[in-house]
Write a protein that holds these residues in place. Sequence first.
Motif, PDB file in Angstrom:
ATOM      1  N   PHE A  64     -21.625 -29.061  10.112  1.00 35.45           N
ATOM      2  CA  PHE A  64     -20.490 -28.697  10.947  1.00 35.45           C
ATOM      3  C   PHE A  64     -19.235 -28.355  10.148  1.00 35.45           C
ATOM      4  O   PHE A  64     -18.128 -28.440  10.665  1.00 35.45           O
ATOM      5  CB  PHE A  64     -20.190 -29.833  11.936  1.00 35.45           C
ATOM      6  CG  PHE A  64     -21.337 -30.127  12.849  1.00 35.45           C
ATOM      7  CD1 PHE A  64     -21.487 -29.457  14.048  1.00 35.45           C
ATOM      8  CD2 PHE A  64     -22.300 -31.053  12.489  1.00 35.45           C
ATOM      9  CE1 PHE A  64     -22.566 -29.715  14.878  1.00 35.45           C
ATOM     10  CE2 PHE A  64     -23.380 -31.321  13.313  1.00 35.45           C
ATOM     11  CZ  PHE A  64     -23.516 -30.642  14.516  1.00 35.45           C
ATOM     12  N   ALA A  81     -18.388 -25.491   9.287  1.00 34.33           N
ATOM     13  CA  ALA A  81     -17.919 -24.465  10.214  1.00 34.33           C
ATOM     14  C   ALA A  81     -16.741 -23.658   9.713  1.00 34.33           C
ATOM     15  O   ALA A  81     -15.827 -23.359  10.447  1.00 34.33           O
ATOM     16  CB  ALA A  81     -17.566 -25.109  11.557  1.00 34.33           C
ATOM     17  N   LYS A 126     -12.651 -19.763  10.365  1.00 29.73           N
ATOM     18  CA  LYS A 126     -13.739 -20.441  11.069  1.00 29.73           C
ATOM     19  C   LYS A 126     -15.033 -19.658  10.905  1.00 29.73           C
ATOM     20  O   LYS A 126     -15.050 -18.438  10.917  1.00 29.73           O
ATOM     21  CB  LYS A 126     -13.407 -20.588  12.555  1.00 29.73           C
ATOM     22  CG  LYS A 126     -12.314 -21.603  12.850  1.00 29.73           C
ATOM     23  CD  LYS A 126     -12.137 -21.771  14.339  1.00 29.73           C
ATOM     24  CE  LYS A 126     -11.044 -22.796  14.652  1.00 29.73           C
ATOM     25  NZ  LYS A 126     -11.381 -24.127  14.169  1.00 29.73           N
ATOM     26  N   THR A 142     -18.582 -20.153  12.756  1.00 25.84           N
ATOM     27  CA  THR A 142     -19.401 -20.930  13.693  1.00 25.84           C
ATOM     28  C   THR A 142     -20.851 -20.453  13.724  1.00 25.84           C
ATOM     29  O   THR A 142     -21.641 -20.945  14.523  1.00 25.84           O
ATOM     30  CB  THR A 142     -18.804 -20.821  15.113  1.00 25.84           C
ATOM     31  OG1 THR A 142     -18.749 -19.432  15.480  1.00 25.84           O
ATOM     32  CG2 THR A 142     -17.399 -21.393  15.153  1.00 25.84           C
ATOM     33  N   VAL A 161     -23.713 -23.235  13.067  1.00 29.38           N
ATOM     34  CA  VAL A 161     -23.844 -24.177  14.181  1.00 29.38           C
ATOM     35  C   VAL A 161     -24.393 -23.473  15.409  1.00 29.38           C
ATOM     36  O   VAL A 161     -25.246 -24.010  16.123  1.00 29.38           O
ATOM     37  CB  VAL A 161     -22.491 -24.839  14.486  1.00 29.38           C
ATOM     38  CG1 VAL A 161     -22.612 -25.771  15.687  1.00 29.38           C
ATOM     39  CG2 VAL A 161     -21.993 -25.613  13.277  1.00 29.38           C
ATOM     40  N   ALA A 162     -23.919 -22.233  15.660  1.00 29.21           N
ATOM     41  CA  ALA A 162     -24.418 -21.473  16.812  1.00 29.21           C
ATOM     42  C   ALA A 162     -25.915 -21.222  16.675  1.00 29.21           C
ATOM     43  O   ALA A 162     -26.673 -21.348  17.655  1.00 29.21           O
ATOM     44  CB  ALA A 162     -23.662 -20.154  16.931  1.00 29.21           C
ATOM     45  N   TYR A 195     -19.190 -21.071  22.308  1.00 29.26           N
ATOM     46  CA  TYR A 195     -18.265 -20.561  21.292  1.00 29.26           C
ATOM     47  C   TYR A 195     -16.842 -21.043  21.543  1.00 29.26           C
ATOM     48  O   TYR A 195     -16.083 -21.297  20.598  1.00 29.26           O
ATOM     49  CB  TYR A 195     -18.308 -19.038  21.255  1.00 29.26           C
ATOM     50  CG  TYR A 195     -19.472 -18.495  20.467  1.00 29.26           C
ATOM     51  CD1 TYR A 195     -19.538 -18.669  19.091  1.00 29.26           C
ATOM     52  CD2 TYR A 195     -20.506 -17.816  21.095  1.00 29.26           C
ATOM     53  CE1 TYR A 195     -20.612 -18.174  18.352  1.00 29.26           C
ATOM     54  CE2 TYR A 195     -21.584 -17.316  20.376  1.00 29.26           C
ATOM     55  CZ  TYR A 195     -21.631 -17.508  19.001  1.00 29.26           C
ATOM     56  OH  TYR A 195     -22.690 -17.033  18.281  1.00 29.26           O
ATOM     57  N   MET A 220     -16.704 -24.515  20.149  1.00 28.72           N
ATOM     58  CA  MET A 220     -16.749 -24.481  18.688  1.00 28.72           C
ATOM     59  C   MET A 220     -15.420 -24.028  18.097  1.00 28.72           C
ATOM     60  O   MET A 220     -15.011 -24.495  17.031  1.00 28.72           O
ATOM     61  CB  MET A 220     -17.885 -23.571  18.218  1.00 28.72           C
ATOM     62  CG  MET A 220     -19.261 -24.187  18.408  1.00 28.72           C
ATOM     63  SD  MET A 220     -20.585 -23.312  17.521  1.00 28.72           S
ATOM     64  CE  MET A 220     -20.594 -21.766  18.393  1.00 28.72           C
ATOM     65  N   ASP A 221     -14.738 -23.135  18.777  1.00 25.73           N
ATOM     66  CA  ASP A 221     -13.449 -22.653  18.275  1.00 25.73           C
ATOM     67  C   ASP A 221     -12.354 -23.708  18.377  1.00 25.73           C
ATOM     68  O   ASP A 221     -11.423 -23.723  17.567  1.00 25.73           O
ATOM     69  CB  ASP A 221     -13.016 -21.407  19.060  1.00 25.73           C
ATOM     70  CG  ASP A 221     -13.845 -20.187  18.691  1.00 25.73           C
ATOM     71  OD1 ASP A 221     -14.446 -20.201  17.601  1.00 25.73           O
ATOM     72  OD2 ASP A 221     -13.901 -19.239  19.498  1.00 25.73           O
ATOM     73  N   MET A 256     -14.713 -28.390  16.968  1.00 25.84           N
ATOM     74  CA  MET A 256     -15.966 -28.531  16.229  1.00 25.84           C
ATOM     75  C   MET A 256     -16.250 -29.988  15.878  1.00 25.84           C
ATOM     76  O   MET A 256     -17.400 -30.425  15.832  1.00 25.84           O
ATOM     77  CB  MET A 256     -15.916 -27.691  14.958  1.00 25.84           C
ATOM     78  CG  MET A 256     -17.207 -27.698  14.164  1.00 25.84           C
ATOM     79  SD  MET A 256     -18.602 -26.952  15.044  1.00 25.84           S
ATOM     80  CE  MET A 256     -18.205 -25.215  14.839  1.00 25.84           C
TER      81      MET A 256
END
Length: 686
Positions: A71, A73, A284, A286, A289-290, A375, A378-379, A382
Amino acid sequence: MAGVTSTGLGTGLDIKKMVGAIVGAEKEPALAVMVAESEKATSAISAYGLLNNSLDAFKDSYSDLSRKSTFSAANYSSSDSSVLDVNLGVGAETGSWDFEVQQKAKAQSIVSPSANSYEKATSEIGMGEISFAFGTYEADGSFSANPNQEVETLTINASNNSLSKLRDEINSGGYSVSASIVNDGDNYRLVLTNRNTGEDNAMQLTVMDNDGNNKDSSGLSSLTYSADVKHMERTETAQDAKIVLDGIEIKRPTNNITSVIEGVTLNIGNESKPGEKVSLTIVKDTSLVAEQISAFVDNYNNTISEMNALTAFGGEAGEDGVLNGDSTVRNIKTQMRAVLNTSMPHIDGAVKSFADLGMLTNRDGTLALDQNKMYQVMDTDMESIADFFTASGGATDALVNYDSKSYFTRPGSYDVEVNKFATQGNLAGGIVKSTSLPISLNSDNNSFKVRLDGFLSHDIELAEKSYQTLNELVDELQSKINSDKTFSEKGLGVNVYEEGGAINIASKRYGEVSTVAITEIKDSTFFTQNLGLSVAGGVNGEDAEGFIDGEEAAGDGQLLRSTEGPSKGIVAEVIGGELGSRGTISYSEGMGAMLNHTLNGIIDFNISSADGDVSVSNTTIDAKVDSLYKNLKKVSEQEETLNYRMEKLEARLYKQFNAMDNAVSGLDNLKAYMSATLDNLPGYTR
């Protein structure tokens, strides 16, 4: 089958066919049931093998989500990575910064000068004792020892009295310096380098030379490098790293700098050119993780789809699935749905359930992923996703830390109440009179012993010198006590400080095991009159006291350990604050661990065995497959019994039919005899 195969000579009947028909009429229906059961069990074993593989693949698919490192990220770019590079941690702050690297952190290095060089690597260096102290060289050339670093000593005797053996002793002995030997073309020279960088880690090397002179340039004392005597030459100066950010000067003792940008470690490689800056940008990222979350959903859906196909009613081509109506599969699906429906309200952040990540359940049990919602989370949070998938602990009070948990600890949040703070063992001396300063110590009055946390020191000898201030003496006391071999080996130490004109010696440990006492002084009168210290025991430390989740906790220094209830085994560290209610301490197992627990109770890790592992059934599929193998064995035994019974029946029928055939044959013979006899009677006519 039986060996009797009469052809029905007496009756003309096909006895073999008749017996076969009778035996078959009884055997075939029972055998058909057994074959069907055997085929069904074999098909079910194969189906559970497929399901087992699918569950195992799903378990592997989210392993990266169980690690905090997944993570991070973020991605970064540096305009000159040879000058400044970074490592990113969880929750790394994003943005752009301009750094000027004015100075790298360096370790001090000293070398024996050409005037004191050696003809060979095996040349003798002299015998005695070398002491390494670490601290700072002040602007006036004086040396201030770092009281938090131990003084390290090395004895040179006949067994190691050579340049090469000294090098080997230093490098293999765990010292804070490294040693090497260089040949300058004419002679051999010793090079010593600190293992630690930073201006507070400068090295002072003093000796006790067996030749009686500790300061001349012959024998072991030729290696001296101190504030007063420098027979070795400095080739590198101990210095801190120095960087400038937005006009703010930042100094650190190492080239790996933390606590400047949250979640980021700055790694200095070189110094900037004068006036030039290195631009650092963190954005960032992501994508990893995505990808992991999408893979989680895909593999979960593959597993559920496999279960749906295996248990289908009137599936493809109107055929039922192999495991249609199997309650075990329904139980597995129920367990997996239960985990996915679990909410973890005790963790901080926006994500407390799979729904918060955009995962919803379809009618067929598969998952649908709302990527826009994923998303968005996550933005913005996280860290919350990391806490959701990974094991974590925390406390709501800044001065109460989550320390650890045990096997018995159940996830949840638990109230913490502190009734008493832990204390350190402490020995307070009398007030040092100002008229006593400066205090001069020599070999007649500089030695004493300390018992710390139950362990007795060796003789502790303070440096023979005149101490101008009380703080100078305090630093020397702390350095030499902490350098005692017994204490350093056991990880013990003290903090020595001045308070109200008195010297105080406090153990670094907390709780009942924390004790300080002076047990022996070479010149007790001098110590008492000038340092305010005497042979005496101090005040013992005390453990913290309090409650966790309403139950009295066990104190161990600053730690409070829960011993009852669902919080059993969770440990809180109380480092300050006020007495009374101190918020909560929480432990979250993490969704990865929860899924692992569930799947570990389902998956059969020995399913590849030819006949199962029927002696032990540890998991859901293990128990089911073992049951199917046992059923196969039972059917096989039933078939053997049926065959045995049919052989007996066939033999009995052949015996009965042959007996009948023989009887009929006898009657036919009797008939023929009687007919012949009647025909031969006198006067008999038809």
